[in-house]
Design a protein around this motif. Structure first.
Motif, short mmCIF file in Angstrom:
data_model
loop_
_atom_site.label_atom_id
_atom_site.label_comp_id
_atom_site.label_asym_id
_atom_site.label_seq_id
_atom_site.Cartn_x
_atom_site.Cartn_y
_atom_site.Cartn_z
N GLU A 1 0.75 -1.26 -0.05
CA GLU A 1 0.02 0.00 -0.14
C GLU A 1 0.90 1.17 0.21
O GLU A 1 0.56 2.10 -0.63
N LEU A 2 1.87 1.17 0.74
CA LEU A 2 2.96 2.48 0.92
C LEU A 2 3.38 2.58 -0.43
O LEU A 2 3.60 3.69 -0.74
N TYR A 3 3.96 1.70 -1.14
CA TYR A 3 4.51 1.60 -2.42
C TYR A 3 3.58 2.11 -3.43
O TYR A 3 3.81 3.16 -3.98
N ASP A 4 2.40 1.66 -3.36
CA ASP A 4 1.35 1.99 -4.18
C ASP A 4 0.98 3.71 -4.12
O ASP A 4 0.80 4.24 -5.15
N GLN A 5 0.84 3.98 -2.98
CA GLN A 5 0.66 5.50 -2.63
C GLN A 5 1.44 6.46 -3.23
O GLN A 5 1.15 7.35 -3.84
N ASP B 1 1.47 6.26 -7.01
CA ASP B 1 0.35 6.69 -7.71
C ASP B 1 0.48 8.36 -7.63
O ASP B 1 0.17 9.10 -8.38
N TYR B 2 1.04 8.82 -6.25
CA TYR B 2 1.12 10.21 -6.11
C TYR B 2 2.33 10.79 -7.17
O TYR B 2 2.19 11.93 -7.85
N LEU B 3 3.53 10.12 -7.38
CA LEU B 3 4.41 10.55 -8.21
C LEU B 3 3.82 10.52 -9.80
O LEU B 3 4.21 11.24 -10.51
N GLY C 1 3.51 16.59 -0.15
CA GLY C 1 2.18 16.25 -0.92
C GLY C 1 1.68 15.12 -0.72
O GLY C 1 0.68 14.99 -0.21
N LEU C 2 2.45 14.09 -0.07
CA LEU C 2 1.83 12.61 0.18
C LEU C 2 1.15 12.90 1.70
O LEU C 2 0.24 12.50 2.04
#
Length: 201
Positions: A142-146, A149-151, A188-189
């Motif tokens: 989930e951390l990696y995906d977030q 996705d943000y980047l 941003g995150l």
């Protein structure tokens, strides 16, 4: 004879030197070739994010770690309690057996029961540890995906070619601080995470 050979060698050396001089004396040295400097390719930027800072300052990761730590602590306490209960039962059994208060059949049955309880505790510990490991793996995904996705969203205009993950002792030996986008990405995150948390409430 030796002198004749020596004289012949000297004459040959002088002759070669004279021929060499005559051959190259009228030649102009070639002008050094002008190597055209290739035009600087103004490509997309390559930036990096400090992974260590990201993990210590991203609120989602910190919250996730707290939850996982709490679950680990609960599991350890639960296992310690079960272990103490088993020890107390075993001590009581030994006391009863040494005082002759148990028949041989009762003693065997209690021993079997205590061994089964010990195996159950070990099996429970293994299952709980596996479940916790799976949960941690899912949270890391989930951390990696977030972050990804943000980047991806921030890079919608294809500003960056690569966003590298920098960590001390990792694969990147040097990173120019001018290319460090850690603070921008972190801000941003954290902003997005805060907004999600507010919506949940």
């Amino acid at each position: 004879m030796k002198n004749a050979s020596l004289i012949l060698n000297v004459i040959l050396t002088i002759a070669v030197a004279v021929l060499y001089y005559l051959h190259f004396k009228d030649r102009q040295p070639d002008a050094p070739a002008v190597v055209a400097k290739p035009a600087e390719a103004k490509g997309k930027e390559i930036v990096y994010v400090n992974v260590d800072s990201l993990l210590t300052k991203y609120e989602y990761f910190k919250d996730t770690q707290k939850v996982l730590e709490s679950k680990r602590f609960q599991l350890e306490n639960e296992l310690a309690t079960k272990g103490r209960n088993l020890q107390n039962k075993a001590a009581f059994f030994q006391q009863q057996a040494s005082q002759g208060k148990l028949t041989q059949e009762q003693g065997r049955a209690t021993e079997v029961s205590l061994q089964k309880e010990q195996q159950d505790i070990l099996a429970y510990r293994e299952r709980a540890a596996q479940n916790l490991a799976v949960e941690e793996q899912n949270k890391n995904k989930e951390l990696y995906d977030q972050i990804y996705d943000y980047l991806k969203k921030v890079n919608a205009q294809n500003k960056y070619q690569f966003v590298l993950g920098y960590t001390k002792g990792g694969g990147i030996l040097f990173a120019n601080p001018d290319a460090d986008q850690t603070k921008v990405v972190l801000d941003g995150l954290n902003k997005e995470y805060k907004e999600k948390q507010t919506k949940k409430k």
